[in-house]
Design a protein around this motif. Structure first.
Motif, short mmCIF file in Angstrom:
data_model
loop_
_atom_site.label_atom_id
_atom_site.label_comp_id
_atom_site.label_asym_id
_atom_site.label_seq_id
_atom_site.Cartn_x
_atom_site.Cartn_y
_atom_site.Cartn_z
N ASN A 224 0.81 -1.21 0.00
CA ASN A 224 0.00 0.00 0.00
C ASN A 224 0.85 1.26 0.00
OD1 ASN A 224 -2.45 -1.47 0.17
ND2 ASN A 224 -2.20 -1.67 2.39
N PRO A 241 1.64 6.69 0.30
CA PRO A 241 0.67 5.74 -0.28
C PRO A 241 0.87 5.60 -1.78
CG PRO A 241 -0.40 7.84 0.27
CD PRO A 241 0.99 7.90 0.83
N ALA A 243 -1.58 4.66 -3.84
CA ALA A 243 -2.85 4.91 -4.50
C ALA A 243 -2.78 6.16 -5.38
CB ALA A 243 -3.97 5.06 -3.46
N GLY A 244 -3.21 6.02 -6.62
CA GLY A 244 -3.24 7.14 -7.55
C GLY A 244 -1.90 7.49 -8.15
N ASP A 248 1.33 2.13 -7.76
CA ASP A 248 0.24 1.25 -7.34
C ASP A 248 0.24 0.01 -8.24
OD1 ASP A 248 -2.00 -0.01 -6.43
OD2 ASP A 248 -3.34 1.71 -6.64
N ARG A 250 -0.73 -3.04 -7.08
CA ARG A 250 -1.46 -4.05 -6.31
C ARG A 250 -2.27 -4.97 -7.21
NH1 ARG A 250 -4.07 0.02 -1.98
NH2 ARG A 250 -4.17 1.25 -3.92
#
Length: 378
Positions: A224, A241, A243-244, A248, A250
């Protein structure tokens, strides 16, 4: 009845032998001082084989079948010792004492400042100018059977490359009957020190001699967060993070999907050369437990690889500094983006970043790092 029993027992022994792994040693040339370098080949009945050199505890070759059973060497490197001596590039090496970068080539331990060799601009990289990858290791044991293995050992003297304490290290390579290759690093010290060991294989699941880029390989990293870097590729201290961002991963993503998107972090490193926080520093997870670090698949050959480790971070590198001037084992020139590295480890520059946890090792303790590469094909 006894005849049938003897026949059945013989058949069982033959079947067991047919599936047993083999460990064989051979000569791989001589060091400048005349010391001989050995090559140990581990193999199993399913067509997998790994060749390990006593120089640098290097993974020199890794033969893996594809979805049609065709074998190919999936790690980059040289056909002879000369290449490893003249242009090592960490191909397949066991790197230490501290894998990755230490900012400013210095750290403080118990109030005492230590200065390391600068071999990456202002920083120390992979143990310095003469890290573990530049030394001859001793082969201490070989084993054939359900799991073929070899153990190598070296002692890094107190003060080597600026590090305190004499560090005794072993590297054990094991190939099982299913095609999983494991490396277990163990280390003990006679004085407080820092340690962070890992394997530095350059992978191309299409084959190192295929001439193909790894940009269409699909990678998944179950993290993450990652650690952004400065202009010299030292982590800033932030655990950011994913994310975005292009970090990312994942979900399975083509390695080349975002490299040319203009992201400032990717521009600094010419691609991916960053650490992902698989677990947070000082997490409750026991260090003996392995966890999934990454899953990679080559859609053309069907080869897939999972990387498991008991370390908190994963450095993912997309061969950004390969420049087409190195000719590999299969005769192909290695170009930018022709290989990737997935290096489980303690976070980069941890000795200078208390928030990243600790890389400390004290007398009476044993450092243990277990890496497993699990291969499949479909």
């Amino acid at each position: 009845m006894l005849g049938k029993l003897a026949l059945s027992t013989g058949a069982l022994l033959l079947a067991t032998a047919a599936h047993a792994g083999q460990a064989r040693r051979a000569d791989f040339g001589a060091m400048p001082d005349g010391a001989r370098v050995e090559a140990i080949t581990l193999s199993n009945a399913r067509g997998f084989s790994a060749r390990i050199l006593s120089y640098g505890a290097i993974l020199q070759s890794l033969m893996v079948p594809d979805a049609r059973g065709r074998r190919a060497d999936v790690v980059e490197g040289y056909a002879s010792l000369d290449g490893y001596l003249s242009r090592p590039n960490y191909f397949g090496s066991s790197v230490g004492r501290y894998a990755n970068r230490i900012g400013g080539a210095h750290f403080t331990l118990d109030g005492r400042a230590y200065t390391l060799a600068k071999n990456d601009g202002p920083n120390s990289l992979h143990g310095g100018a003469a890290g573990f990858d530049r030394h001859l290791w001793q082969v201490v044991s070989l084993s054939s059977g359900p799991q073929a293995s070899v153990t190598l050992r070296r002692t890094s003297p107190d003060g080597e490359e600026g590090y305190p304490g004499a560090l005794s290290v072993t590297a054990t390579y094991t190939l099982d009957d299913k095609g999983a290759l494991s490396i277990t690093y163990r280390a003990t010290t006679d004085a407080p020190t820092i340690v962070n060991l890992t394997g530095h294989a350059y992978f191309n699941l299409g084959g190192e001699a295929s001439g193909r880029s790894i940009m269409d390989h699909r990678i998944m990293i179950p993290a993450n967060a990652y650690t952004p870097v400065d202009a010299t590729l030292i982590p800033t201290g932030e655990i950011a993070p994913v994310a975005g961002t292009p970090f990312d991963l994942r979900k399975p993503t083509a390695m080349g999907a975002h490299i040319r998107d203009g992201d400032p972090q990717l521009a600094l490193a010419r691609g991916y050369d960053h650490n992902w926080a698989i677990t947070r520093p000082n997490a409750d997870r026991p260090t003996k437990d392995q966890h999934l670090m990454a899953a990679i698949r080559d859609p053309l050959s069907g080869r897939a690889m999972e990387v498991w480790s008991n370390q908190p971070g994963l450095q993912f590198y997309t061969g950004n500094f390969l420049d087409g001037t190195i000719r590999g084992k299969g005769g192909k020139l290695y170009r930018q983006g022709d290989a990737f590295c997935v290096e489980p480890q303690v976070f980069p520059d941890t000795p200078n970043k208390p928030a990243f946890g600790s890389a400390r090792l004290d007398p009476g303790q044993t450092y243990v790092h277990r890496i497993t590469y699990r291969f499949s094909a479909r």
